[in-house]
Scaffold this active site. Structure first.
Site, PDB file in Angstrom:
ATOM      1  N   SER A  77      -8.127  54.602  15.646  1.00 48.37           N
ATOM      2  CA  SER A  77      -7.642  55.365  16.795  1.00 48.37           C
ATOM      3  C   SER A  77      -8.086  56.809  16.641  1.00 48.37           C
ATOM      4  CB  SER A  77      -6.114  55.286  16.922  1.00 48.37           C
ATOM      5  OG  SER A  77      -5.686  55.806  18.171  1.00 48.37           O
ATOM      6  N   SER A  78      -8.210  57.493  17.776  1.00 45.36           N
ATOM      7  CA  SER A  78      -8.655  58.879  17.748  1.00 45.36           C
ATOM      8  C   SER A  78      -8.124  59.607  18.966  1.00 45.36           C
ATOM      9  CB  SER A  78     -10.189  58.958  17.732  1.00 45.36           C
ATOM     10  OG  SER A  78     -10.720  58.490  18.959  1.00 45.36           O
ATOM     11  N   SER A  79      -8.212  60.927  18.916  1.00 51.54           N
ATOM     12  CA  SER A  79      -7.922  61.753  20.081  1.00 51.54           C
ATOM     13  C   SER A  79      -9.253  62.036  20.762  1.00 51.54           C
ATOM     14  CB  SER A  79      -7.242  63.059  19.648  1.00 51.54           C
ATOM     15  OG  SER A  79      -6.945  63.859  20.765  1.00 51.54           O
TER      16      SER A  79
END
Length: 276
Positions: free
Chosen positions: A23-25
């Site tokens: 997951s990432s921003s």
């Protein structure tokens, strides 16, 4: 990056975590671009695929209103933490924890995905209302696909000029393990075929046009690169079917020595694409 494997940054300890990012921003301008390609208008109901930090659903709520936005992610920690952040800023979309490639909880006018898919899930077409539109990226490529629902229940669209790459959808807390065992076996092994490529070693995943074309022809290739102390650049191509390739470019040269093995000649395909 906000999560590696099942380990989220919120629970990060003093020791480094090794694994695949899960997951990432996302770059804010890219989120805006994806939503813009969705052609959102008042009255539309949106499914935001890949809740992540909640940023994309927050922007969608500001555009359409909270009640018109549903956001979905396979990871319960991500959905619960994002829902908490959204409430903190006064936004309350519908937040669902499930695999986005399975049957969806409602029908929507727009589906915009912040994760990539190897193919369009049938569930997306079923959940897309007549005249609806979907936006996503193709897994293992930098290609953005936009498509509009057709009368026969399918969708027709195009590859956009813009480029984007997202993490692929997953069905559990982590992706399947990488091909470490195959890599250790062939890392310095002599190939069944040994040849010289007229091209120097390429970091394929940084050359998006080449990477995208290669994935479309032969999906599932894992790429690795390295540089030795003497400046030799090496790249490896691995596939679950046992195919592999290793290419080396010595410092100061413009060609590559290529070793290949297994049922397919992966580097031969790569060279064909680079010639093209």
């Amino acid at each position: 990056m906000t999560q590696v494997g099942p380990h989220h940054a919120d629970q990060a300890g003093p020791r480094p975590v090794v694994g695949s990012p899960t997951s990432s921003s996302t770059l804010p301008s890219l989120v805006v671009s994806m939503l813009t390609l969705g052609e959102l208008s008042e009255g539309h109901r949106l499914l935001d695929v890949g809740t992540g930090t909640g940023y994309s659903s927050a922007l969608a709520c500001a555009r359409l209103g909270d009640s018109a936005v549903t956001t979905v992610d396979v990871d319960r920690y991500l959905t619960e933490s994002a829902a908490s952040r959204l409430v903190f800023i006064g936004r309350r979309p519908t937040v669902v924890t499930q695999d986005a490639t399975e049957e969806l909880p409602d029908e929507y006018d727009r589906i915009v995905s912040m994760v990539s898919v190897p193919r369009i899930p049938a569930s997306w077409l079923s959940a897309l209302r007549p005249g609806g539109r979907l936006v996503t990226t193709i897994a293992g490529t930098g290609l953005i696909l936009t498509a509009d629902k057709t009368d026969d229940g399918g969708a027709s669209g195009r590859i956009e000029w813009d480029r984007a790459a997202f993490m692929q959808t997953r069905s559990g807390a982590d992706y399947p393990p990488q091909l470490d065992e195959l890599f250790q076996k062939i890392r310095d092994q002599e190939g069944e075929d040994i040849a010289v490529s007229p091209f120097p070693v390429l970091d394929v995943m940084q050359a998006w046009e080449v990477w995208s074309a290669l994935t479309l022809h032969a999906p599932g290739i894992e790429h690795r690169t390295g540089v030795d102390d003497d400046g030799t650049r090496t790249s490896w191509m691995l596939h679950a079917d046992g195919s592999w390739a290793r290419a080396e470019t010595k410092s100061g040269t413009r060609t590559a020595t290529v070793h290949q093995g297994g049922p397919r000649r992966l580097y031969g395909l790569l060279d064909q694409i680079r010639w093209y």
